[in-house]
Design a protein around this motif. Structure first.
Motif, PDB file in Angstrom:
ATOM      1  N   ALA A 118     -84.392 -23.014 -27.195  1.00 34.42           N
ATOM      2  CA  ALA A 118     -83.807 -21.863 -27.884  1.00 34.42           C
ATOM      3  C   ALA A 118     -82.289 -21.916 -27.864  1.00 34.42           C
ATOM      4  CB  ALA A 118     -84.309 -20.572 -27.241  1.00 34.42           C
ATOM      5  N   ALA A 119     -81.725 -22.246 -26.689  1.00 38.00           N
ATOM      6  CA  ALA A 119     -80.272 -22.340 -26.586  1.00 38.00           C
ATOM      7  C   ALA A 119     -79.724 -23.459 -27.465  1.00 38.00           C
ATOM      8  CB  ALA A 119     -79.875 -22.565 -25.128  1.00 38.00           C
ATOM      9  N   LEU A 120     -80.399 -24.621 -27.446  1.00 34.59           N
ATOM     10  CA  LEU A 120     -79.959 -25.743 -28.272  1.00 34.59           C
ATOM     11  C   LEU A 120     -80.066 -25.422 -29.766  1.00 34.59           C
ATOM     12  CD1 LEU A 120     -81.423 -28.806 -26.357  1.00 34.59           C
ATOM     13  CD2 LEU A 120     -79.010 -28.335 -26.777  1.00 34.59           C
ATOM     14  N   SER A 121     -81.128 -24.737 -30.156  1.00 35.58           N
ATOM     15  CA  SER A 121     -81.281 -24.363 -31.562  1.00 35.58           C
ATOM     16  C   SER A 121     -80.148 -23.456 -32.020  1.00 35.58           C
ATOM     17  CB  SER A 121     -82.632 -23.654 -31.768  1.00 35.58           C
ATOM     18  OG  SER A 121     -83.700 -24.503 -31.433  1.00 35.58           O
ATOM     19  N   ALA A 122     -79.774 -22.500 -31.148  1.00 28.32           N
ATOM     20  CA  ALA A 122     -78.689 -21.582 -31.504  1.00 28.32           C
ATOM     21  C   ALA A 122     -77.348 -22.309 -31.595  1.00 28.32           C
ATOM     22  CB  ALA A 122     -78.621 -20.452 -30.478  1.00 28.32           C
ATOM     23  N   THR A 123     -77.040 -23.149 -30.598  1.00 28.94           N
ATOM     24  CA  THR A 123     -75.735 -23.817 -30.595  1.00 28.94           C
ATOM     25  C   THR A 123     -75.629 -24.873 -31.696  1.00 28.94           C
ATOM     26  OG1 THR A 123     -76.598 -25.328 -28.885  1.00 28.94           O
ATOM     27  CG2 THR A 123     -75.331 -23.427 -28.142  1.00 28.94           C
ATOM     28  N   ILE A 124     -76.700 -25.630 -31.918  1.00 22.15           N
ATOM     29  CA  ILE A 124     -76.667 -26.647 -32.979  1.00 22.15           C
ATOM     30  C   ILE A 124     -76.539 -25.992 -34.347  1.00 22.15           C
ATOM     31  CG2 ILE A 124     -78.024 -28.429 -34.142  1.00 22.15           C
ATOM     32  CD1 ILE A 124     -79.151 -29.212 -31.413  1.00 22.15           C
ATOM     33  N   TYR A 129     -73.252 -24.712 -39.019  1.00 22.69           N
ATOM     34  CA  TYR A 129     -72.743 -23.665 -39.899  1.00 22.69           C
ATOM     35  C   TYR A 129     -71.222 -23.678 -39.961  1.00 22.69           C
ATOM     36  CZ  TYR A 129     -71.213 -18.970 -41.173  1.00 22.69           C
ATOM     37  OH  TYR A 129     -70.558 -17.899 -41.732  1.00 22.69           O
ATOM     38  N   LYS A 130     -70.582 -23.791 -38.791  1.00 19.82           N
ATOM     39  CA  LYS A 130     -69.114 -23.805 -38.767  1.00 19.82           C
ATOM     40  C   LYS A 130     -68.567 -25.063 -39.422  1.00 19.82           C
ATOM     41  CE  LYS A 130     -66.706 -21.293 -37.020  1.00 19.82           C
ATOM     42  NZ  LYS A 130     -65.993 -20.089 -37.539  1.00 19.82           N
ATOM     43  N   LEU A 133     -68.881 -24.545 -43.138  1.00 14.45           N
ATOM     44  CA  LEU A 133     -67.910 -23.538 -43.555  1.00 14.45           C
ATOM     45  C   LEU A 133     -66.504 -24.112 -43.601  1.00 14.45           C
ATOM     46  CD1 LEU A 133     -67.785 -20.520 -44.303  1.00 14.45           C
ATOM     47  CD2 LEU A 133     -67.246 -20.051 -41.906  1.00 14.45           C
ATOM     48  N   GLN A 134     -66.144 -24.931 -42.633  1.00  7.42           N
ATOM     49  CA  GLN A 134     -64.817 -25.559 -42.635  1.00  7.42           C
ATOM     50  C   GLN A 134     -64.677 -26.550 -43.778  1.00  7.42           C
ATOM     51  OE1 GLN A 134     -63.714 -27.159 -38.776  1.00  7.42           O
ATOM     52  NE2 GLN A 134     -64.646 -25.410 -37.710  1.00  7.42           N
ATOM     53  N   ALA A 135     -65.788 -27.263 -44.099  1.00  7.88           N
ATOM     54  CA  ALA A 135     -65.734 -28.219 -45.203  1.00  7.88           C
ATOM     55  C   ALA A 135     -65.567 -27.503 -46.545  1.00  7.88           C
ATOM     56  CB  ALA A 135     -66.997 -29.072 -45.208  1.00  7.88           C
ATOM     57  N   VAL A 136     -66.255 -26.375 -46.700  1.00  7.75           N
ATOM     58  CA  VAL A 136     -66.150 -25.627 -47.958  1.00  7.75           C
ATOM     59  C   VAL A 136     -64.778 -24.991 -48.109  1.00  7.75           C
ATOM     60  CG1 VAL A 136     -67.049 -23.640 -49.242  1.00  7.75           C
ATOM     61  CG2 VAL A 136     -68.629 -25.212 -48.100  1.00  7.75           C
ATOM     62  N   GLN A 137     -64.290 -24.409 -47.030  1.00  5.96           N
ATOM     63  CA  GLN A 137     -62.991 -23.738 -47.077  1.00  5.96           C
ATOM     64  C   GLN A 137     -61.825 -24.697 -46.869  1.00  5.96           C
ATOM     65  OE1 GLN A 137     -63.242 -20.669 -44.103  1.00  5.96           O
ATOM     66  NE2 GLN A 137     -64.560 -19.345 -45.367  1.00  5.96           N
ATOM     67  N   HIS A 143     -63.485 -27.672 -32.982  1.00  2.07           N
ATOM     68  CA  HIS A 143     -64.823 -27.437 -32.448  1.00  2.07           C
ATOM     69  C   HIS A 143     -65.022 -25.946 -32.195  1.00  2.07           C
ATOM     70  CE1 HIS A 143     -68.428 -27.824 -30.028  1.00  2.07           C
ATOM     71  NE2 HIS A 143     -68.465 -29.112 -30.307  1.00  2.07           N
ATOM     72  N   PRO A 144     -66.133 -25.351 -32.654  1.00  2.52           N
ATOM     73  CA  PRO A 144     -66.327 -23.903 -32.464  1.00  2.52           C
ATOM     74  C   PRO A 144     -66.471 -23.486 -31.006  1.00  2.52           C
ATOM     75  CG  PRO A 144     -68.318 -24.928 -33.340  1.00  2.52           C
ATOM     76  CD  PRO A 144     -67.236 -25.968 -33.406  1.00  2.52           C
ATOM     77  N   PHE A 145     -66.847 -24.425 -30.152  1.00  2.00           N
ATOM     78  CA  PHE A 145     -66.993 -24.108 -28.733  1.00  2.00           C
ATOM     79  C   PHE A 145     -65.875 -24.730 -27.893  1.00  2.00           C
ATOM     80  CE2 PHE A 145     -71.465 -24.244 -30.331  1.00  2.00           C
ATOM     81  CZ  PHE A 145     -71.716 -22.888 -30.237  1.00  2.00           C
ATOM     82  N   LYS A 146     -64.733 -24.974 -28.518  1.00  2.00           N
ATOM     83  CA  LYS A 146     -63.634 -25.634 -27.815  1.00  2.00           C
ATOM     84  C   LYS A 146     -63.187 -24.842 -26.588  1.00  2.00           C
ATOM     85  CE  LYS A 146     -58.952 -27.410 -28.498  1.00  2.00           C
ATOM     86  NZ  LYS A 146     -57.824 -27.563 -29.455  1.00  2.00           N
TER      87      LYS A 146
END
Length: 264
Positions: A118-124, A129-130, A133-137, A143-146
């Motif tokens: 569950a934790a891996l699914s959420a973080t991956i 997603y990020k 989103l960065q590629a589109v914008q 890194h989102p968890f830097k």
């Protein structure tokens, strides 16, 4: 004048707590990034709160105590058990209940595996997603968890030594107390211990360890609140029970040869 004093105190608190703050639930640390002083507000009674976009925590402002002092940790635990922050206590209480209910239905290995998945699914999912989103914008936020990857989580030699000394203290005291009870240093205390063990045989026949642990967790998060609301009545009945028990113990001590009297 009061506003100036509060502003000065807020700036002092902010400078001491910006890098790391003590998140309740037994020493979970979180780093507050890009926060602004206006996100700090007073709650009174020496307590302050940080209200950020993704994090809301209580900040201790006791100058004479460090954030890792035993008294500060005890105060955080008391706040948690007395539901002074309903949202935070609800999260912790719900997490404990979910974990214990899961352990009653599945094995420990299965629960650990499902929690990890569950934790891996959420973080991956969040990482992908990020990245999209960065590629589109066409931005480069990194890194989102830097912030959490750079967070120091290692235990120092001093911390290890402190916890080891604390564990050694409790183990030694427990061994001394068991030796005193089993070798009948005090006859009355040994008899009390025997009665307690006899009662536990019935408790063990009715409940297993997980059920008892579940009941203990529910009691920890409910009994303190009930006691605060009905303190006068509870103290009255507890006083009557204590008086009755002391009277019975005194009679037993008077009738058993060699029983040592001692203050309760």
């Amino acid at each position: 004048m009061q506003a100036t004093a509060d502003s000065t105190k807020m700036d002092c608190v902010w400078s001491n707590w910006k890098s790391q703050v003590l998140f309740q639930s037994h020493v979970i640390r979180a780093t507050v990034q890009m926060a602004k002083p206006r996100e700090i507000c007073s709650q009174g009674d020496g307590r302050w709160r940080f209200n950020g976009p993704f994090l809301s925590v209580n900040l201790r402002t006791i100058v004479s105590e460090g954030k890792d002092s035993p008294k500060a940790k005890w105060n955080d635990t008391i706040d948690l058990l007395y539901w002074r922050d309903i949202k935070q206590t609800g999260i912790v209480f719900g997490s404990f209940l979910l974990l214990l209910f899961s352990l009653t239905q599945f094995s420990v290995v299965s629960v650990v595996a499902y929690l990890a998945l569950a934790a891996l699914s959420a973080t991956i999912s969040f990482r992908i997603y990020k990245s999209v989103l960065q590629a589109v914008q066409k931005t480069d936020e990194g890194h989102p968890f830097k912030a959490y990857l750079e967070l120091e989580i290692t235990l120092s030699q001093e911390q290890i030594q402190k916890y080891t000394d604390c564990l050694q203290f409790y183990v030694n005291n427990t061994l001394k107390e068991l030796r005193r009870l089993f070798l009948v240093q005090d006859l009355v205390d040994s008899l009390k211990f025997a009665v307690l063990m006899w009662l536990l045989t019935y408790v063990g026949a009715l409940f297993n360890g997980l059920t008892l642990l579940l009941m203990a967790v529910v009691s920890m998060f409910t009994l303190p609140v009930v006691y605060v609301k009905h303190q006068a009545q509870i103290d009255q009945y507890l006083g009557l029970v204590r008086t009755h028990i002391n009277a019975v113990v005194a009679k037993i001590q008077a009738k058993i040869p060699g029983a040592k009297r001692h203050a309760e």
